[in-house]
Enzyme design. Structure first.
Site, PDB file in Angstrom:
ATOM      1  N   TYR A 173      -2.491  -0.495  10.321  1.00 34.45           N
ATOM      2  CA  TYR A 173      -2.539  -0.989   8.936  1.00 34.45           C
ATOM      3  C   TYR A 173      -1.264  -0.619   8.191  1.00 34.45           C
ATOM      4  O   TYR A 173      -0.642  -1.459   7.524  1.00 34.45           O
ATOM      5  CB  TYR A 173      -3.753  -0.380   8.247  1.00 34.45           C
ATOM      6  CG  TYR A 173      -3.877  -0.662   6.770  1.00 34.45           C
ATOM      7  CD1 TYR A 173      -4.463  -1.838   6.308  1.00 34.45           C
ATOM      8  CD2 TYR A 173      -3.443   0.269   5.832  1.00 34.45           C
ATOM      9  CE1 TYR A 173      -4.598  -2.087   4.949  1.00 34.45           C
ATOM     10  CE2 TYR A 173      -3.577   0.031   4.472  1.00 34.45           C
ATOM     11  CZ  TYR A 173      -4.155  -1.144   4.036  1.00 34.45           C
ATOM     12  OH  TYR A 173      -4.284  -1.372   2.692  1.00 34.45           O
ATOM     13  N   SER A 180       0.837  -1.198   0.000  1.00 37.32           N
ATOM     14  CA  SER A 180       0.000   0.000   0.000  1.00 37.32           C
ATOM     15  C   SER A 180       0.871   1.246   0.000  1.00 37.32           C
ATOM     16  O   SER A 180       2.005   1.230   0.493  1.00 37.32           O
ATOM     17  CB  SER A 180      -0.900   0.018   1.238  1.00 37.32           C
ATOM     18  OG  SER A 180      -1.585   1.253   1.364  1.00 37.32           O
TER      19      SER A 180
END
Length: 284
Positions: free
Chosen positions: A189, A176
């Site tokens: 995350y 990500s």
């Protein structure tokens, strides 16, 4: 170019149909050219979002796919399988909760048996939760769910997949932009995604002598069911507008990166890299 604005919305996790607009997974746009002919691929989290787009693209490139997903997301998984079948390939639906170690370790064997072998592993399953005000609000249960979904499951699935992967096989991890530009609301995350980048590079070094390539794709803000399920409504209205391209991406715009990395002919000498699909945000 898609409209950069999204209406404010929230929904239960994991389901595509209630989203406004419904994401583009390449259903009407992706055209294959046989780059993955005859390969068998396992895609975790393959029922929706980026996973669905990758499954459709892989099928149109000639691969059969096994799809791992949560049992409560059966409806989306069946829709993904329908698109795979329309491409003339086979989709094997393998439900299970990958936060449970025995389930995660069993998945690659189930996939290899269904596919008659395993050539590509896509570690795509992930979870985030941004509905909190500060670091102090993060609970142990939340941390545990994020770590087990994003990191533990990746370890377990990959370890169990290795006996089924031979020379020329490929592992692709979903990282990500959060690994490079972390948001304070997604610190747990983002931490897992930074760890995935490190793991990708290390695995590429260890598995290279076995002829197994390991890479990662780092998407930016992509319109998937995870967003309205885990972001405040006001964030959804601004989602993706902070990119240089001024909009969020669609799953269909990420899938070609996975196809490239999976292709033995196109990416046979590509390993240990993190490929950004971020709308212009830097991945370094």
């Amino acid at each position: 170019m898609t409209d950069p604005a999204f209406p404010a919305q929230q929904q239960p996790p994991g389901l595509t149909g209630a989203m406004d607009p419904v994401p583009d997974h390449g259903e009407s746009s992706y055209r294959g050219s046989g780059r993955l002919d005859g390969l068998g691929a396992l895609i975790t989290g393959g029922d929706s979002g980026i996973g669905r787009a990758v499954a459709i693209a892989f099928a149109r490139e000639g691969a059969d796919v096994a799809i791992g997903y949560l049992p409560e997301e059966q409806e989306d998984a069946e829709e993904t399988a329908r698109w795979v079948a329309e491409a003339g390939r086979t989709a094997h639906l393998l439900p299970g909760d990958l936060t449970q170690e025995h389930t995660a370790r069993a998945l690659p064997g189930r996939a290899a048996e269904a596919l008659g072998g395993l050539d590509v592993l896509v570690n795509n399953a992930g979870f985030q939760m941004a509905r909190r005000d500060s670091f102090e609000d993060v609970t142990t249960d939340e941390i545990d769910r994020v770590l087990r979904t994003n990191l533990y499951a990746l370890f377990w699935v990959t370890q169990a997949a290795l006996p089924h992967l031979g020379d020329g096989a490929s592992i692709i991890n979903n990282s990500s932009i959060q690994a490079f530009q972390p948001s304070t609301a997604l610190l747990d995350y983002a931490s897992t995604k930074a760890a995935i980048n490190n793991l990708t590079v290390n695995l590429a070094a260890e598995l290279g002598p076995r002829g197994i390539r390991v890479n990662a794709v780092a998407p930016g803000p992509i319109w998937t069911p995870l967003q309205p399920a885990t972001q405040p409504e006001e964030k959804i209205e601004q989602f993706g507008k902070d990119t240089p391209l001024g909009r969020a991406g669609q799953p269909a715009e990420v899938a070609p990166a996975f196809v490239f990395l999976a292709s033995p002919s196109d990416a046979g000498y590509v390993s240990g890299t993190v490929l950004g699909v971020t709308g212009g945000k830097p991945v370094f």
